[in-house]
Design a protein around this motif. Sequence first.
Motif, short mmCIF file in Angstrom:
data_model
loop_
_atom_site.label_atom_id
_atom_site.label_comp_id
_atom_site.label_asym_id
_atom_site.label_seq_id
_atom_site.Cartn_x
_atom_site.Cartn_y
_atom_site.Cartn_z
N PHE A 9 0.90 -1.16 -0.14
CA PHE A 9 -0.06 -0.08 -0.24
C PHE A 9 1.09 1.22 0.05
CE2 PHE A 9 -4.00 1.98 1.93
CZ PHE A 9 -3.55 3.08 2.13
N THR A 11 1.55 5.15 0.08
CA THR A 11 0.74 6.29 0.45
C THR A 11 1.93 7.60 0.08
OG1 THR A 11 -0.08 7.55 2.21
CG2 THR A 11 1.38 5.91 2.82
N GLU A 45 -2.63 5.36 -2.18
CA GLU A 45 -3.58 6.11 -1.41
C GLU A 45 -3.29 7.63 -2.08
OE1 GLU A 45 -5.08 6.45 3.09
OE2 GLU A 45 -2.86 7.12 2.83
N HIS A 98 -10.44 4.77 3.05
CA HIS A 98 -9.46 4.48 4.35
C HIS A 98 -9.93 5.62 5.40
CE1 HIS A 98 -5.23 4.50 6.12
NE2 HIS A 98 -6.31 4.05 6.83
N ASN A 168 -5.78 -1.29 9.82
CA ASN A 168 -4.41 -0.72 10.10
C ASN A 168 -4.14 -0.45 11.27
OD1 ASN A 168 -2.16 0.29 8.74
ND2 ASN A 168 -3.00 2.34 8.98
N SER A 201 -2.91 -4.63 8.92
CA SER A 201 -2.05 -3.67 7.76
C SER A 201 -1.14 -2.99 8.94
CB SER A 201 -2.90 -2.75 7.12
OG SER A 201 -2.03 -1.80 6.71
N HIS A 203 1.50 0.64 9.48
CA HIS A 203 1.55 2.03 8.82
C HIS A 203 2.91 2.66 10.08
CE1 HIS A 203 0.80 6.00 6.99
NE2 HIS A 203 1.32 6.14 8.05
N GLN A 225 -0.52 -6.36 5.20
CA GLN A 225 -0.44 -5.17 4.34
C GLN A 225 0.61 -4.49 4.89
OE1 GLN A 225 -3.94 -2.89 2.40
NE2 GLN A 225 -3.20 -1.42 4.00
N GLU A 227 1.94 -0.31 4.79
CA GLU A 227 1.72 1.09 4.17
C GLU A 227 3.23 1.79 4.21
OE1 GLU A 227 -1.57 3.11 5.86
OE2 GLU A 227 -2.76 1.45 5.45
#
Length: 383
Positions: A9, A11, A45, A98, A168, A201, A203, A225, A227
């Motif tokens: 993913f 961003t 994203e 999201h 996430n 996910s 991040h 996942q 990010e």
Amino acid sequence: MSKDKLVIFDTTLRDGEQSPGASMDKEEKLEIAQQLEKMRVDVIEAGFAVASPGDFEAVKLVADNIKDSTICSLSRAVAKDIEVAGDALKGANSGRIHTFIATSPLHMKYKLQMQPDEVIEQAVKSVSLARSLCDDVEFSCEDAGRSELDFMCRIIEQVIDAGARTINIPDTVGYNLPEQYANTIQQLIERIPNSDKAIFSVHCHNDLGLAVANSLAAVQKGARQVECTINGLGERAGNASLEEVVMAIKTRPDFFDVEVDIDTRHIVPTSQLVSKVTGFPVQPNKAIVGDNAFAHESGIHQDGVLKHRETYEIMKAEDVGWANNRMVLGKHSGRNAFKSHLAELGVQFENNEDLKEAFVAFKKLADEKHDILDEDLLKIVNR
């Protein structure tokens, strides 16, 4: 035995753009999104649609033109945000909303000024609304790295029931350490009854320089996942670097039980495009994409690589988009690299004495001059 797919993913166009001074217009966002699509990034994203008319137009433009990646818009757990995100994504071949709300005691008390039960209610309402507009909904617990595990279990169970299919867990301020963060992911997956209905996910921010390490540790404990951003762009010290996460997975298949679909040959061109668009130079010693990532000046290293690349390289420069690796001639260089480089320039030595004499002259020049050019070398041998 088949491996799980790890969703990448990106961003860069949303969190990456939040790097002070890294603002992009909609055409620049589309150009980068097209390069990410070419790299086979799973989710892009594209922005925060409600943030400004320009951001709405950028998300819409990307959604209307990118067909092979899922296009995502961020939104707060607020009805207007979610509706605007849904509107921007109407033209997407595959879209995702999201939505997020803070879950740490600090944020709930001082920023949201809401009680925990109110936060859960708001999250569930928001996910339900998002799901009515889009089949693919992701929910984030903002500041999860400082949130209480029991509360996250409660809120995540309920948003999964409401239709969130990606959960996430952001380390929003880069506070966590790898073992701690990985344990959080493991505990959430094990303790939440319906966790099997969602992809978990991560991040991670890089405030302590641990974003990539935290992300990879979480993958080991069940995150599916990650990010991340090109060149590690992002708020403050940045996000986990996409190129580092991807190449760690690709380089260590013996260690990771996941695989990625990324076409790594597009990593360097994408990095260079993002650097050009944002005006943020890539540090020379940056892993994978820095100018020195596949460059060798030490004579011992040069000799080893010339004899067998894998003595000092764990990846091929060509696999990530460089034309080749690079032998840098300087005061640390050895005779083998000197001789090999001159051979590339068409110079062959008749005997070892001629080579020795030229090499001594080269070493003397290298002590006096930082950048040795090909014309310098040719002057040495043509004396």
